[in-house]
Write an enzyme that holds these catalytic residues in place. Sequence first.
Site, short mmCIF file in Angstrom:
data_model
loop_
_atom_site.label_atom_id
_atom_site.label_comp_id
_atom_site.label_asym_id
_atom_site.label_seq_id
_atom_site.Cartn_x
_atom_site.Cartn_y
_atom_site.Cartn_z
N LYS A 144 -8.17 -8.97 0.01
CA LYS A 144 -8.56 -8.63 -1.01
C LYS A 144 -9.53 -9.72 -1.81
O LYS A 144 -9.95 -9.83 -2.76
CB LYS A 144 -7.49 -8.33 -2.24
CG LYS A 144 -7.00 -6.79 -1.99
CD LYS A 144 -5.76 -6.63 -2.81
CE LYS A 144 -5.22 -5.30 -2.63
NZ LYS A 144 -6.28 -4.09 -2.98
N GLU B 217 -8.97 -0.24 -10.11
CA GLU B 217 -9.78 0.76 -9.79
C GLU B 217 -9.01 1.98 -10.06
O GLU B 217 -8.01 2.20 -9.58
CB GLU B 217 -10.27 0.98 -8.36
CG GLU B 217 -11.30 -0.04 -8.09
CD GLU B 217 -11.74 0.05 -6.60
OE1 GLU B 217 -12.86 -0.91 -6.31
OE2 GLU B 217 -11.32 0.72 -5.95
N ASN C 283 -6.15 1.39 -7.47
CA ASN C 283 -6.53 0.41 -6.36
C ASN C 283 -6.66 -0.82 -7.29
O ASN C 283 -7.03 -0.84 -8.43
CB ASN C 283 -7.41 0.58 -5.34
CG ASN C 283 -7.30 -0.40 -4.40
OD1 ASN C 283 -6.38 -0.84 -4.01
ND2 ASN C 283 -8.24 -0.11 -3.24
N ARG D 125 -5.56 8.19 -8.28
CA ARG D 125 -4.38 6.93 -7.89
C ARG D 125 -5.19 5.66 -8.43
O ARG D 125 -6.27 5.74 -8.75
CB ARG D 125 -4.51 6.78 -6.37
CG ARG D 125 -5.79 6.76 -5.32
CD ARG D 125 -5.44 6.67 -4.21
NE ARG D 125 -4.52 5.40 -3.63
CZ ARG D 125 -5.19 4.49 -3.04
NH1 ARG D 125 -6.58 4.23 -3.16
NH2 ARG D 125 -4.35 3.20 -2.78
N TYR E 3 0.92 -1.29 0.08
CA TYR E 3 0.03 -0.04 0.19
C TYR E 3 1.07 1.33 0.05
O TYR E 3 1.89 1.21 0.81
CB TYR E 3 -0.83 0.20 1.16
CG TYR E 3 -1.94 -0.80 1.35
CD1 TYR E 3 -2.95 -0.87 0.60
CD2 TYR E 3 -2.05 -1.97 2.22
CE1 TYR E 3 -4.15 -1.97 0.56
CE2 TYR E 3 -2.96 -2.94 2.44
CZ TYR E 3 -4.00 -2.84 1.57
OH TYR E 3 -4.86 -3.82 1.59
#
Lengths: 320, 355, 205
Positions: free
Chosen positions: B325, B273, B233, B231, B45
Amino acid sequence: MSGGAKLEVTVAEVVEVNALIKRFRFVSRDGAALPAFSGGSHIVVEMDDHGVRRLNPYSLMSDPADTSGYEISVRRDDAGRGGSVFMHSHVTPGMRLTISHPLNFFALDTRAKKHLMIAGGIGITPFLSQIKQLGHFGGRFELHYATRNRDVAAYATGLKSAHGDRVNLYYDDEGQVVPLAEVLTRQPIGTHLYVCGPKGMLNWVRKTAAAAGWPAQSVHFEEFLAPGTGLVFSAQLARSGKTVTVGTHQSLLEAMEAAGVDAPYLCRGGACGQCETNVIRCDGTLLHRDVWLSPAEQAEGAKIMPCVSRFEGKTLVLDR
Amino acid sequence: MSLDFKPARGDFFKDETFRDDFTFKNSPAAIRRFPFPFDRDEYMYSVNMEPHVSTRPGSVFEHTFDVDEHYVAEMIDRAKVLAEDPLRCQSLPHMTLAGWDLLELIMESNAREYPQWFSLTKNGNQWHWINRPLGIDQKFTFLDESTLPYGPMEYITRQTQGDFSLQDERDGSLWMDAGMITTQADWSLDFDVGMNFMEWHAPVPLAHEKMVFDRALKFLLKLQQGSPVRRFNWTMTVNPLLDTAPETYPKWGPTKTSLTQENLGHKQHLRVELQALFRLPRSNAIAFSIRAYLGKFEELVTVPKWGRRLHRVIRDIHPDIAAYKGFWRNQPAMVEWLAKYDDGAPTSPGVWPDA
Amino acid sequence: MSKTNFPPSIKTRPVYAELEPRPGTAHVIIADGEGAEAVAHLLAKVPDRALMLARTHILYTPGPNGTDQWAAVLAFGAAQAYCAPTIPAMLPRMAKVVAEAHMGTQFYLAGTEGLIGQAEREIMMTGLPFAAIQKEHRGSTVRRVQCVHCKGITENVATDPFKCSHCGLNLFVRDHYSRRIAAFQGVNIDAEDPGLVPAAVEKFK
């Protein structure tokens, strides 16, 4: 780019509101609409004051839904650093200026059951745009506006005639004072309190509200700190390999900018945190004048807000 | 009133499904422009935000809101999700103005950037919106909810790919007080609406300890009008199912056990995403657009660099992240399948395919 | 029973602190079960107890474990005190008291998470920031859990997993908590392997 995207505007109108206050209207240079904004927003006006670059924040007072132009009111402060004097003396219709996009650090909490507003002097300006916003989208408000005397009570007459009993006016020289304790007790649960004015008024309102059992989260205030003056000092900028000397009437941020260092900033009033800079070495005393760093962070001395804070001592080395 | 689509697909927009027979697939051109999220052979992350400016014509970064070949099919899928569960779209009462801000942002951007598909004509607050791919022609009064078939946020996000959430700023945090969430990676808008930034990220492992969210929040509170950021994801989904909601988990959860080495390349999807964040003018709220792109493993490995890198990332990922996830169960099978596409050769920096 | 210590958890899991007296023009105390002990502790710390009690309205109900300390609550001598048989029976009166309060009113919530959560939700709906509401947990740790699938709320959940009292799915209890719903989240535990349900463990007492 530091300070975010900019807007290029032309001064469309300058109006003398009273002996102390002038109102300025800006329109976009290409005739396009300016961005809408939210009540309580301010813009940062960039000035070239005979070679000295000044960037001063001013609250927008015009209707947030009116995208044809922005209006600000500036109170002349002859003892200040010169920004307001420049606006009063040199800014005339037709002049080109660069301003920031609107920024809001004094927004209405739109969940509030009611908005209680306390203004002192030129602190009335953010409430003018907020009241117009409430006029469009609904929301109860009650305004208490105190000024030195009737002659400098900018926009008081218009507010009173438009909103009647919701607007309460007080004049210091007639011995009138906001009956704050009584006003605070009769507000319905879920009311939010907003105060904008001189530092003494802010402290008085916040203290009285806390004593009356108001939660701090329901009390909103906006305080633009002028950078203030102080002794001349110098600072070494480790990353850019430069040393700057900060003059008596200059801020550390302004000195960095004058030396061609691209330092981040937003509010230039010690409130937003954007210019936060790491202190690498400090042999002397940091004079923290911001409201961004916590008291613990200020005491620790590892960070400084160069837009308002200063230094006294032997050596200051910054990570910039 | 309601929003009836009269789709005009032309030869660009595909007729495909994200449910039942799952006919979704990417064209070769769509594979080449897939927003592969890994810029190196490992993953952890990070805040990883950059200015949301137009870059690389033809890529997903060219436009403010990317409209691709799946547009019409995705909007039909969203309408079906909302018909089954209207709670997937919610706006707390104080968020209506932010909804208008979002409608204005999307209509103006799309009309400017895709004049062949969208048009917006304004006469004061009398607006005329045309959406040709979906066959919509709407005259309405800006800022007057009674002139649209839905609230402003729901109206425009029924016509825009990707999920949206609107954050109110107060008390030094961002509060997720409205959203259109039908293509989500297993989180419930109905449960999370009204939460602040730290709360709705609460279930994410490891990142809190690394102060990722503290830094991200500080950054976002300074987000300015006119300077949006973006950003990435990512997660994993079995079958091209856009709507992996906790609400329907009992329906789609069992499909996770259906993978074999024979069907994995076709059924297993990397779900990326592309999140873009905008400060909204009238409300001072922040809009998050969360655009999901699905790529089949068999599609992604047609780019050799991506095949090698995806294998290494999935093989070496932190177990807590794999669990969060939701692919810990299938991780060994994925690694086995992907290993065939990793010859051990070094990969070039950055996310784009080698020329 | 003294205040409850919960194990460290994620950031939505509510945290509680000891009630502290604060200046206020009125005081609304909402408590259930052993929460009465937290209120006694609070009142013992007040500098001018008679003045505070003259401005205090207490709403009380026995706890989900049957603890009933109404006699002690009544003996505090608040200007107004009321005992409801259950939380749902208390809600209409609570709504009126909260809606008609003025700024300067202090809210003190004490007892189980179900009571605290539902009172907090009512107060937040007025626009008062939730951070201004004081909460102290005492007594039973049973949970109010919303089934994320059918949206039904099961009260007083003691075991993990448990069976949703509305749709019957087997749910595991997450620490993820919604103040708007005043409930923890329950998620189907055997979705990926239907029928494979671990034995229920009494986690909340």
